[in-house]
Design a protein around this motif. Sequence first.
Motif, PDB file in Angstrom:
ATOM      1  N   ASP A  35       0.759  -1.372   0.109  1.00 50.14           N
ATOM      2  CA  ASP A  35      -0.250  -0.145   0.561  1.00 50.14           C
ATOM      3  C   ASP A  35       1.096   1.092   0.180  1.00 50.14           C
ATOM      4  O   ASP A  35       0.318   2.287  -0.910  1.00 50.14           O
ATOM      5  N   SER A 130      -7.164  -2.456  -1.151  1.00 49.57           N
ATOM      6  CA  SER A 130      -6.127  -2.404  -0.069  1.00 49.57           C
ATOM      7  C   SER A 130      -6.016  -3.246   0.943  1.00 49.57           C
ATOM      8  O   SER A 130      -6.898  -4.242   1.463  1.00 49.57           O
ATOM      9  N   GLN A 143      -4.036   6.678   0.064  1.00 45.92           N
ATOM     10  CA  GLN A 143      -4.657   6.231  -1.164  1.00 45.92           C
ATOM     11  C   GLN A 143      -5.000   6.921  -1.670  1.00 45.92           C
ATOM     12  O   GLN A 143      -6.090   6.651  -2.987  1.00 45.92           O
TER      13      GLN A 143
END
Length: 289
Positions: A35, A130, A143
């Motif tokens: 991520d 995610s 994000q």
Amino acid sequence: MDSTLTTTVIVFISLAALWEIVVGRTRDGRKTKQDWHAAFLSTLMMVVVQRPLVLLLITLGLGTLLPGSAGSLAWLEKEYFWLTLVVFFCIEELLHGAAHLFAHARRPKNRRLQWVQAFFKMSHRPHHLSGGQDNKGQLSVTQTFVNGWAWWLILPNYWFQLLCLYLGLVEVFLYATAFKGLWAAHTHVNWNYDLYFHNHRWAWVRKTMWALSHLLVFPTQHHHHHARGPNSARNVTSTLAIYDWLIFGTLAIEKEKPKMYGWRQKDDEANSVLKRYFNYDVRQYMPKG
């Protein structure tokens, strides 16, 4: 001014990310190493490659077809700044919402449109990945600008933004995109402050929050867009929820956080940021056979 506004967005995202780390919102699988890598790679490519490339193509194209068009709308900004800013923002957000909805909508019957939509889905996929395969991942402020290699090259609102910049709406472009960047970042933060108002013991507070959620996008609305389930195709706008409500019919207002975030990942996506970002398998979104 460009540096100042860009720095403002970067500082906000950095502080929000630091807060998420300090209070533990990135622990226990809620955020993985991939991520972090995806956030860095996507943002870097957007700023260093995609944005300059789109602006270059606009400059070369219009410079050839319409010589002297650069800066031709600067008078509009000078004479009617606030009206131009509002119109720019509303058009840009409408284009964004429509393209985003197309990436999440049911498959069209037309074969050519199916291929176009498949390309949109493939390009947008990294934004909805995610955490890892343990389904513990949650949404994070980093994000905000994560997408695949082609997303910023095919978004109509992105071309619209930079077209207006080329035509001379410099301050309008800067203020509108800075505000949108900040608002989008704040809806991605792992902090659902709006739930306090949605579940307040006073009815007038709950009703006010409910009404505001029909006009603007708040964190829980966008979190549910990232949820595993039917709400993933809802709340497709970035700032103006009124489009979700009145135009797209995709408004979803919830009073609790999603129970599960993100699309299901493949092994290579979960283990490699390059597989996430440089995904080119359009066929996975086409009808079988």
